[in-house]
Design an enzyme around this catalytic site. Structure first.
Site, PDB file in Angstrom:
ATOM      1  N   ARG A   1       0.860  -1.260   0.165  1.00 15.78           N
ATOM      2  CA  ARG A   1      -0.096  -0.161  -0.100  1.00 15.78           C
ATOM      3  C   ARG A   1       0.856   1.259  -0.072  1.00 15.78           C
ATOM      4  NH1 ARG A   1      -4.367   0.470   4.718  1.00 15.78           N
ATOM      5  NH2 ARG A   1      -2.507   0.995   5.900  1.00 15.78           N
TER       6      ARG A   1
ATOM      7  N   LYS B   1      -3.235   6.274   1.481  1.00 19.92           N
ATOM      8  CA  LYS B   1      -2.977   6.591   2.901  1.00 19.92           C
ATOM      9  C   LYS B   1      -2.337   8.142   2.723  1.00 19.92           C
ATOM     10  CE  LYS B   1      -2.936   4.518   7.390  1.00 19.92           C
ATOM     11  NZ  LYS B   1      -4.151   4.932   7.602  1.00 19.92           N
TER      12      LYS B   1
ATOM     13  N   GLU C   1     -16.372   5.492   4.622  1.00 22.57           N
ATOM     14  CA  GLU C   1     -15.490   5.064   5.716  1.00 22.57           C
ATOM     15  C   GLU C   1     -15.687   5.947   6.752  1.00 22.57           C
ATOM     16  OE1 GLU C   1     -11.652   4.831   3.697  1.00 22.57           O
ATOM     17  OE2 GLU C   1     -10.951   5.850   5.404  1.00 22.57           O
TER      18      GLU C   1
HETATM   19  C1  COI Z   1      -4.345   3.212  11.585  1.00 19.63           C
HETATM   20  O1  COI Z   1      -5.259   2.649  11.732  1.00 19.63           O
HETATM   21  O2  COI Z   1      -3.135   2.768  11.790  1.00 19.63           O
HETATM   22  C2  COI Z   1      -4.309   4.744  11.178  1.00 19.63           C
HETATM   23  O3  COI Z   1      -3.310   5.041  10.431  1.00 19.63           O
HETATM   24  C3  COI Z   1      -5.422   5.560  11.277  1.00 19.63           C
HETATM   25  C4  COI Z   1      -5.239   6.763  11.954  1.00 19.63           C
HETATM   26  C5  COI Z   1      -6.264   7.663  11.918  1.00 19.63           C
HETATM   27  C6  COI Z   1      -4.457   6.560  13.441  1.00 19.63           C
END
Ligand code: COI
Length: 409
Positions: A151, A254, A290
């Site tokens: 990813r 991401k 989401e």
């Molecule tokens: C995760 O779930 O690791 C994330 O990167 C989400 C983040 C908003 C804490």
């Protein structure tokens, strides 16, 4: 004889800095003699040993404020934050001339950057979330790191950044875990959260990609993401004005830039007593997308539904794992558009993510109507079943037939 990750951890605990060379071959064994390493290969392995592959520097040469002493952590009050940030971090640099350098471990601390750094001006940045934890038989493991590497690579391409090769990514993660083993909470108390970041750190004025890049990983001991604790159901509200992503945008990446626009709605929701916000699709305001920080699933009888990956939602590693585990447990899992009205009629709703793991949704509020799924602060049955199925594999309580769990120490 000790493995390389053991050597990294050993040296850091003995106040030496190690430059970790990911290209070192995995079959290689190293033996520590004072501050020198003697290398040898297991019988029958054909390896090339580079005597300069690990460089040692006395820790006294490092910056003030080093936190690489054994941490004094209250394991029973871990939250999700940086209070117990790990002592060392990994950084690597990419330049046009040299590509990625090997990277190195150094004390957690500020990184130098010009005001004109691309990331500060135009936001060229992606990140990952991963966890290291103790298994019941005393190993420290990480979960499906190849999926995060994949990813990360896709995100780098989407934002015109150089891809970090999978081997470098995974080895860097392992080196951060190994060198910060003291920050991994005892089994059952939490995990060490790992945050890989890739950003355009080089300077540029006109809009364009950065001339150089930084890949870094820092870590912290953490507990549950939501304040009420891991098994306490969360209350969500459907956002009716803002959207998180649009078709053709970068919602499936991401990217750091996906996480600041949600703050205005999230903070408002929190002020009104909700844990987080659920977004609807930008085209029709009809289908679930989401939550700000995680993916979402609905349950009706033996059918579980979750929004499909069409570029606007994050391809979560936990999402994918739960889909696979639920199918193995006899559920029908459909990756289909999920109307918010169907969610309001569901038996159960839960969310998934590295940080949140699997969180039961207590209630969902939409257009002023509140649907309550759980009672008396107890998680929903399917949410709890899926949480247990996943964490049992992650902690070595259950078999790991697909080799999702990767041992570090
Ligand atoms: C995760 O779930 O690791 C994330 O990167 C989400 C983040 C908003 C804490």
């Amino acid at each position: 004889m000790v493995s390389l990750t053991h050597v990294s951890a050993y040296l850091l605990r003995h106040r030496h800095d190690v430059t970790y060379f990911p290209q070192m071959q995995t079959g290689l064994q190293a033996r520590l003699q004072n501050t020198h390493l003697k290398y040898s290969a297991p019988a029958g392995t054909n390896v090339t040993v580079l005597s300069h592959s690990l460089r040692l520097r006395p820790l006294s040469a490092l910056a003030q404020g080093d936190r690489r002493t054994k941490p004094n952590i209250d394991w029973d009050s871990l939250g999700f934050g940086l209070k117990d940030v790990a002592g060392s971090m990994y950084t690597a640099t990419w330049t046009e001339e040299k590509g990625w350098d090997a990277g190195s471990l150094q004390p957690y601390g500020p990184i130098p950057m010009m005001p004109s750094a691309q990331v500060l001006n135009y936001g060229q940045a992606i990140f990952e979330g991963m966890k290291a934890q103790y298994t019941v038989d005393g190993r420290i493991v990480i979960f499906r790191p190849d999926k995060n590497a994949e990813r990360f690579a896709a995100g780098a391409q989407r934002l015109s950044m150089p891809v970090v090769p999978e081997a470098q990514f995974v080895n860097a993660v392992k080196s951060v875990v190994a060198s910060n083993a003291d920050w991994v909470p005892p089994q059952g108390k939490g995990s060490m959260y790992l945050r890989p970041v890739l950003m355009g750190s080089g300077p540029i004025l006109g809009l364009g990609p950065a001339p150089s890049y930084t890949f870094l990983i820092y870590a912290a001991a953490v507990g549950s993401y939501f304040k009420g604790g891991q098994l306490t159901p969360i209350d969500l509200i459907v956002e009716e004005h803002f959207h998180r992503a649009a078709p053709g945008g970068m919602g499936g990446t991401k990217a750091a830039g996906n996480y600041s626009p949600v703050l205005v709605t999230q903070l408002n929701a929190k002020k009104n007593g909700y844990s987080d916000v659920v977004y609807l699709d930008a085209k029709s305001d009809t289908y679930l997308e989401e939550v700000s920080s995680c993916n979402i699933f609905i349950v009706k009888g033996k059918t579980i539904k979750t929004p499909p990956l069409q570029g606007t939602i994050l391809p979560g590693v936990t999402r994918r794992s739960i889909i696979e585990l639920a199918r193995l447990r006899g559920y029908t899992v459909e990756e289909v558009p999920v109307p918010v009205t169907e969610a309001m009629e569901a038996d159960e709703v839960f969310t998934t993510g590295t940080a949140v793991v699997v969180s039961s949704v207590g209630s969902l509020t939409y257009q002023g109507n509140k649907k309550q799924y759980t009672q008396n602060g107890q998680p929903g049955n399917v949410s709890l079943e899926m949480y247990t199925a996943l964490t049992d594999i992650q902690t070595g309580k259950a078999a790991d037939p697909a080799d999702w769990v990767v041992k570090v120490l």
